[in-house]
Structure formats: C-alpha cells, structure tokens
Design a protein around this motif. Sequence first.
Motif, PDB file in Angstrom:
ATOM      1  N   LEU A  16       0.826  -1.206   0.000  1.00 54.82           N
ATOM      2  CA  LEU A  16       0.000   0.000   0.000  1.00 54.82           C
ATOM      3  C   LEU A  16       0.864   1.261   0.000  1.00 54.82           C
ATOM      4  O   LEU A  16       0.609   2.201  -0.752  1.00 54.82           O
ATOM      5  CB  LEU A  16      -0.934   0.005   1.220  1.00 54.82           C
ATOM      6  N   LEU A  17       1.920   1.286   0.820  1.00 57.94           N
ATOM      7  CA  LEU A  17       2.772   2.470   0.909  1.00 57.94           C
ATOM      8  C   LEU A  17       3.565   2.718  -0.376  1.00 57.94           C
ATOM      9  O   LEU A  17       3.979   3.847  -0.640  1.00 57.94           O
ATOM     10  CB  LEU A  17       3.719   2.362   2.107  1.00 57.94           C
ATOM     11  N   ARG A  18       3.750   1.680  -1.178  1.00 58.39           N
ATOM     12  CA  ARG A  18       4.442   1.825  -2.473  1.00 58.39           C
ATOM     13  C   ARG A  18       3.475   2.159  -3.605  1.00 58.39           C
ATOM     14  O   ARG A  18       3.901   2.438  -4.713  1.00 58.39           O
ATOM     15  CB  ARG A  18       5.168   0.531  -2.818  1.00 58.39           C
ATOM     16  N   SER A  19       2.200   2.122  -3.343  1.00 57.98           N
ATOM     17  CA  SER A  19       1.183   2.276  -4.382  1.00 57.98           C
ATOM     18  C   SER A  19       0.676   3.717  -4.478  1.00 57.98           C
ATOM     19  O   SER A  19       0.914   4.525  -3.582  1.00 57.98           O
ATOM     20  CB  SER A  19      -0.001   1.350  -4.082  1.00 57.98           C
ATOM     21  N   PRO A  20      -0.080   4.030  -5.552  1.00 60.44           N
ATOM     22  CA  PRO A  20      -0.709   5.354  -5.643  1.00 60.44           C
ATOM     23  C   PRO A  20      -1.733   5.602  -4.528  1.00 60.44           C
ATOM     24  O   PRO A  20      -2.104   6.743  -4.292  1.00 60.44           O
ATOM     25  CB  PRO A  20      -1.394   5.332  -7.012  1.00 60.44           C
ATOM     26  N   CYS A  21      -2.161   4.555  -3.841  1.00 58.14           N
ATOM     27  CA  CYS A  21      -3.123   4.704  -2.736  1.00 58.14           C
ATOM     28  C   CYS A  21      -2.425   4.873  -1.382  1.00 58.14           C
ATOM     29  O   CYS A  21      -3.049   4.720  -0.339  1.00 58.14           O
ATOM     30  CB  CYS A  21      -4.062   3.504  -2.701  1.00 58.14           C
ATOM     31  N   HIS A  22      -1.133   5.190  -1.400  1.00 57.30           N
ATOM     32  CA  HIS A  22      -0.357   5.350  -0.166  1.00 57.30           C
ATOM     33  C   HIS A  22      -1.024   6.308   0.816  1.00 57.30           C
ATOM     34  O   HIS A  22      -0.895   6.162   2.024  1.00 57.30           O
ATOM     35  CB  HIS A  22       1.056   5.849  -0.482  1.00 57.30           C
ATOM     36  N   TRP A  23      -1.771   7.287   0.293  1.00 58.66           N
ATOM     37  CA  TRP A  23      -2.393   8.318   1.123  1.00 58.66           C
ATOM     38  C   TRP A  23      -3.321   7.743   2.192  1.00 58.66           C
ATOM     39  O   TRP A  23      -3.607   8.411   3.180  1.00 58.66           O
ATOM     40  CB  TRP A  23      -3.145   9.331   0.250  1.00 58.66           C
ATOM     41  N   LEU A  24      -3.746   6.502   2.020  1.00 57.74           N
ATOM     42  CA  LEU A  24      -4.595   5.870   3.034  1.00 57.74           C
ATOM     43  C   LEU A  24      -3.858   5.697   4.368  1.00 57.74           C
ATOM     44  O   LEU A  24      -4.488   5.635   5.416  1.00 57.74           O
ATOM     45  CB  LEU A  24      -5.110   4.520   2.546  1.00 57.74           C
ATOM     46  N   MET A  25      -2.532   5.608   4.315  1.00 53.19           N
ATOM     47  CA  MET A  25      -1.743   5.396   5.540  1.00 53.19           C
ATOM     48  C   MET A  25      -0.551   6.325   5.681  1.00 53.19           C
ATOM     49  O   MET A  25       0.021   6.421   6.764  1.00 53.19           O
ATOM     50  CB  MET A  25      -1.211   3.958   5.579  1.00 53.19           C
ATOM     51  N   SER A  26      -0.141   6.979   4.609  1.00 53.18           N
ATOM     52  CA  SER A  26       1.165   7.630   4.623  1.00 53.18           C
ATOM     53  C   SER A  26       1.242   8.923   5.430  1.00 53.18           C
ATOM     54  O   SER A  26       2.326   9.476   5.590  1.00 53.18           O
ATOM     55  CB  SER A  26       1.659   7.869   3.193  1.00 53.18           C
ATOM     56  N   SER A  27       0.132   9.387   5.975  1.00 50.24           N
ATOM     57  CA  SER A  27       0.228  10.591   6.809  1.00 50.24           C
ATOM     58  C   SER A  27       0.951  10.303   8.127  1.00 50.24           C
ATOM     59  O   SER A  27       1.490  11.223   8.748  1.00 50.24           O
ATOM     60  CB  SER A  27      -1.152  11.179   7.084  1.00 50.24           C
ATOM     61  N   ASN A  28       0.982   9.020   8.549  1.00 50.39           N
ATOM     62  CA  ASN A  28       1.681   8.693   9.792  1.00 50.39           C
ATOM     63  C   ASN A  28       2.436   7.356   9.749  1.00 50.39           C
ATOM     64  O   ASN A  28       2.929   6.892  10.756  1.00 50.39           O
ATOM     65  CB  ASN A  28       0.730   8.709  10.986  1.00 50.39           C
ATOM     66  N   THR A  29       2.536   6.746   8.550  1.00 50.81           N
ATOM     67  CA  THR A  29       3.303   5.509   8.399  1.00 50.81           C
ATOM     68  C   THR A  29       4.201   5.655   7.178  1.00 50.81           C
ATOM     69  O   THR A  29       3.733   6.003   6.098  1.00 50.81           O
ATOM     70  CB  THR A  29       2.386   4.290   8.216  1.00 50.81           C
ATOM     71  N   LEU A  30       5.483   5.414   7.368  1.00 49.68           N
ATOM     72  CA  LEU A  30       6.424   5.462   6.248  1.00 49.68           C
ATOM     73  C   LEU A  30       6.953   4.057   5.990  1.00 49.68           C
ATOM     74  O   LEU A  30       6.776   3.155   6.810  1.00 49.68           O
ATOM     75  CB  LEU A  30       7.562   6.452   6.519  1.00 49.68           C
ATOM     76  N   LEU A  31       7.593   3.885   4.837  1.00 47.71           N
ATOM     77  CA  LEU A  31       8.225   2.613   4.512  1.00 47.71           C
ATOM     78  C   LEU A  31       9.727   2.813   4.590  1.00 47.71           C
ATOM     79  O   LEU A  31      10.285   3.679   3.913  1.00 47.71           O
ATOM     80  CB  LEU A  31       7.823   2.134   3.116  1.00 47.71           C
ATOM     81  N   LEU A  32      10.371   2.017   5.419  1.00 49.03           N
ATOM     82  CA  LEU A  32      11.811   2.064   5.632  1.00 49.03           C
ATOM     83  C   LEU A  32      12.435   0.863   4.939  1.00 49.03           C
ATOM     84  O   LEU A  32      12.056  -0.276   5.201  1.00 49.03           O
ATOM     85  CB  LEU A  32      12.090   2.025   7.139  1.00 49.03           C
ATOM     86  N   GLU A  33      13.378   1.127   4.022  1.00 47.72           N
ATOM     87  CA  GLU A  33      14.071   0.059   3.292  1.00 47.72           C
ATOM     88  C   GLU A  33      15.562   0.149   3.610  1.00 47.72           C
ATOM     89  O   GLU A  33      16.155   1.226   3.540  1.00 47.72           O
ATOM     90  CB  GLU A  33      13.839   0.192   1.797  1.00 47.72           C
ATOM     91  N   PHE A  34      16.153  -0.997   3.943  1.00 43.21           N
ATOM     92  CA  PHE A  34      17.553  -1.027   4.361  1.00 43.21           C
ATOM     93  C   PHE A  34      18.140  -2.388   4.036  1.00 43.21           C
ATOM     94  O   PHE A  34      17.426  -3.311   3.645  1.00 43.21           O
ATOM     95  CB  PHE A  34      17.670  -0.719   5.862  1.00 43.21           C
ATOM     96  N   THR A  35      19.449  -2.508   4.213  1.00 44.36           N
ATOM     97  CA  THR A  35      20.159  -3.759   3.949  1.00 44.36           C
ATOM     98  C   THR A  35      20.519  -4.418   5.270  1.00 44.36           C
ATOM     99  O   THR A  35      21.019  -3.744   6.183  1.00 44.36           O
ATOM    100  CB  THR A  35      21.444  -3.472   3.145  1.00 44.36           C
ATOM    101  N   GLY A  36      20.265  -5.718   5.366  1.00 47.42           N
ATOM    102  CA  GLY A  36      20.630  -6.463   6.569  1.00 47.42           C
ATOM    103  C   GLY A  36      22.139  -6.435   6.771  1.00 47.42           C
ATOM    104  O   GLY A  36      22.885  -6.696   5.832  1.00 47.42           O
ATOM    105  N   ARG A  37      22.592  -6.103   7.972  1.00 43.61           N
ATOM    106  CA  ARG A  37      24.026  -5.941   8.212  1.00 43.61           C
ATOM    107  C   ARG A  37      24.772  -7.264   8.175  1.00 43.61           C
ATOM    108  O   ARG A  37      25.948  -7.293   7.833  1.00 43.61           O
ATOM    109  CB  ARG A  37      24.283  -5.182   9.521  1.00 43.61           C
ATOM    110  N   LYS A  38      24.119  -8.351   8.491  1.00 36.79           N
ATOM    111  CA  LYS A  38      24.755  -9.669   8.443  1.00 36.79           C
ATOM    112  C   LYS A  38      24.385 -10.431   7.175  1.00 36.79           C
ATOM    113  O   LYS A  38      25.229 -11.022   6.527  1.00 36.79           O
ATOM    114  CB  LYS A  38      24.375 -10.494   9.679  1.00 36.79           C
ATOM    115  N   SER A  39      23.093 -10.396   6.817  1.00 41.69           N
ATOM    116  CA  SER A  39      22.615 -11.179   5.676  1.00 41.69           C
ATOM    117  C   SER A  39      22.875 -10.509   4.334  1.00 41.69           C
ATOM    118  O   SER A  39      22.967 -11.178   3.312  1.00 41.69           O
ATOM    119  CB  SER A  39      21.108 -11.431   5.804  1.00 41.69           C
ATOM    120  N   GLY A  40      22.947  -9.168   4.338  1.00 42.48           N
ATOM    121  CA  GLY A  40      23.087  -8.442   3.084  1.00 42.48           C
ATOM    122  C   GLY A  40      21.787  -8.376   2.287  1.00 42.48           C
ATOM    123  O   GLY A  40      21.753  -7.854   1.178  1.00 42.48           O
TER     124      GLY A  40
END
Length: 155
Positions: A16-40
Amino acid sequence: MSSVFYQLINPPIRALLRSPCHWLMSSNTLLLEFTGRKSGRALATPISYFLDGQTAHCFTKKSFNWWRNLTTGRKVRLTVRGQVWESTPLVEHNDRELMADKLDAFLRASPRDAGPSGVSMDRDGVPNPEDIRRAVQEMVYLQFPLAATQEAGHG
C-alpha cells in the motif's frame, strides 16, 4: 503485538505504501528500506513517524532487533507520503532524556501509537510523563534527516 502479527500485516502495508493509494496510511506511516548488516538482504518495514521539518522521527521496541541494521552508518531509503528519500539514520537507545522529549512529541503527533508504546494519554492528548519515562527504557529512537533531493514517487 507479536512478531507473527507483524509478519502477517506488514506485506500488505508495504504494498500500500508503495502504491498510488499510499495516502490511506502515509500521513503517519512510512516505509523504511535497508540492507541487513549480516545477511546483506534487502529488508523493508513500515513504521509510524512524525515529520518535523525535513526530519522523520520514529520509535521501535528494542526487542524488534531489525533496528540494529540501522547502526552501520549506511544510507536507507524512506518512502514518505509517496516520495522516496535517502537518509543516514541516527539511532539512539541510551539518552533517556532526549528519548523522553522526542517520544512525547511523537505521541502528540501520532496518538494512535500511545497504546502499543505503553503510554496513557489524558483527555487533551497529553502523554503521561511517568509512562513515557518507563517506555523509553524499552525503546529505540530513530531519526531520519531527509536528503535535499528526492526520487519521484507516487504523489
């Protein structure tokens, strides 16, 4: 809430947060993308936030060990209100005074997170200071300065 709950609910929230309908949640929820420090591995988690200027402020429980991946100094990607940003996270779990101040501001901006944080709110939306002092002992404060340039997202 249990990790099983988050394993079930996070995939549709990420979509949902990646979609054009993100506005349903994005006023107080963000999407955090990162790399695992051990797994990569590439990892992504939705997380509640409040925006103060060009900085996103978040909290998570220490027991949710994913936050340790943010201590490497590597940049992460944030999708905030349909826009994708890069940020180098600042992670704090020791400075209780700073964390209490930021948790108070966070809960005033996002009162729905008071219950899961173990903090009661009064009728005027003011978090209980004693609850906050207790809660920050089990929490991690995450600060994400948003870079001046942003990628095109789903506006």
